[in-house]
Design a protein around this motif. Structure first.
Motif, mmCIF file in Angstrom:
data_model
loop_
_atom_site.group_PDB
_atom_site.id
_atom_site.type_symbol
_atom_site.label_atom_id
_atom_site.label_comp_id
_atom_site.label_asym_id
_atom_site.label_seq_id
_atom_site.Cartn_x
_atom_site.Cartn_y
_atom_site.Cartn_z
ATOM 1 N N HIS A 17 0.152 3.128 -2.866
ATOM 2 C CA HIS A 17 0.652 4.478 -2.419
ATOM 3 C C HIS A 17 -0.697 5.294 -2.096
ATOM 4 C CE1 HIS A 17 2.074 8.507 -3.053
ATOM 5 N NE2 HIS A 17 3.481 7.811 -2.079
ATOM 6 N N GLU A 119 8.882 0.255 2.336
ATOM 7 C CA GLU A 119 7.310 0.901 1.965
ATOM 8 C C GLU A 119 8.321 2.292 2.215
ATOM 9 O OE1 GLU A 119 3.953 0.197 4.910
ATOM 10 O OE2 GLU A 119 3.842 -1.360 4.308
ATOM 11 N N TRP A 123 7.551 6.290 0.090
ATOM 12 C CA TRP A 123 6.960 7.204 0.328
ATOM 13 C C TRP A 123 7.611 8.015 0.553
ATOM 14 C CZ3 TRP A 123 8.833 9.582 5.134
ATOM 15 C CH2 TRP A 123 8.145 10.240 5.186
ATOM 16 N N TRP A 126 8.412 8.971 -3.725
ATOM 17 C CA TRP A 126 7.325 9.414 -4.618
ATOM 18 C C TRP A 126 6.683 10.196 -5.078
ATOM 19 C CZ3 TRP A 126 4.653 5.278 -5.947
ATOM 20 C CH2 TRP A 126 3.344 5.709 -6.546
ATOM 21 N N SER A 176 8.281 1.024 -5.797
ATOM 22 C CA SER A 176 7.555 0.940 -7.088
ATOM 23 C C SER A 176 8.390 1.248 -8.681
ATOM 24 C CB SER A 176 7.258 2.811 -7.034
ATOM 25 O OG SER A 176 7.981 3.829 -5.976
#
Length: 285
Positions: A17, A119, A123, A126, A176
């Motif tokens: 990331h 993805e 993102w 995050w 994540s």
């Protein structure tokens, strides 16, 4: 920085990331730069999900072509190249997790849309993750139980705020978060088990019932404890922290006035009675 916090800041997905965001150089002696085209596709996916007919699965060729058009591309080739395993300056998430347990959570056939969803979840989630890590470092940097419960709390807030994105891909949690939970429980559980628990949290928060964040944690609490905290390493961790606290109190005891000592006694006595109850039960008393 604590061992737990340091590890969470340097996970596989975290390293990936930082490169996508332009927070870390890709090559030595090269200034960091964000991968703008990849981020364009993240934004295009979010717009498409918001416009997609509610209750309809976002998958297949129609969904992929909608994203390509929203990103201003003339064909799907760029999307396939971005999401594939081939070597590139800014690697895909699929390429980064290749060879790890997390690779199994990403599609290998017709992969472009599924990998884009994965993805984009990382993102989008995050900023919530950064807030969670900052709070963890400030309040309880080495408390794994606190880290796990607040991870779920942060995840469900994100899911409630982004229900279309969160529900895409069968309510899968951001990779994540999956990796973070595995780190928190000291690598003692398979990634698949962590992913399953977190997907349930996302579905409760972003699904049709729209369960409140506090209720989600209450619902999943026993499963979380069964997953990672009814193990010898966590008992050892708890005992080490108790021992450290007792040592600190012993050091401070002579410096306490009667009022403070009375407050400490009032707090400790019920704890000591509970510990006695536990030890008596173990002895069969």
């Amino acid at each position: 920085m604590s061992t737990l916090a340091a590890t969470l800041h340097s996970t596989c997905v975290s390293e990936w990331h930082m490169k996508v965001r332009g927070l870390k150089p890709i090559k030595e002696n090269k200034p960091p730069r964000a991968h703008r085209r990849r981020i364009d596709y993240y934004n295009a996916l979010c717009r498409c999900l918001d416009a997609w007919r509610r209750g309809t699965d976002f998958s297949g060729e129609d969904a992929r072509l909608a994203v390509v058009e929203a990103a201003g591309a003339s064909s799907s080739s760029t999307l396939y190249n971005l999401m594939g395993k081939k070597k590139q300056t800014h690697p895909s998430l699929l390429a980064v997790v290749s060879g790890t347990e997390m690779e199994g959570f990403l599609p290998t056939e017709g992969y472009s849309l599924g990998c884009l969803i994965a993805e984009t979840k990382v993102w989008s989630h995050w900023p919530h993750r950064e807030g969670w890590l900052n709070g963890l470092a400030a309040i309880s940097p080495d408390d794994r139980h606190q880290a796990a419960t607040t991870l779920i709390g942060t995840l469900v807030v994100w899911a409630a705020e982004n229900p279309r994105l969160a529900s895409a891909g069968a309510f899968a949690a951001p990779l994540s978060a999956v990796e973070d939970l595995c780190v928190i429980v000291n690598g003692q559980v398979p990634h698949a088990a962590a992913a399953s628990l977190l997907a349930r949290a996302v579905e409760l928060a972003a699904g049709p019932l729209g369960t409140e964040p506090d209720m989600v944690l209450d619902t999943l609490y026993d499963d979380l404890m069964n997953l990672g905290f009814e193990r010898h390493w966590y008992v050892d961790d708890l005992l080490a922290r108790v021992q450290s606290g007792v040592k600190d109190l012993s050091h401070l005891a002579d410096r306490m006035d009667d009022e403070v000592r009375g407050k400490v006694t009032g707090r400790l006595e019920p704890m000591l009675l509970e510990l006695k109850r536990l030890t008596d039960r173990e002895r069969g008393a």
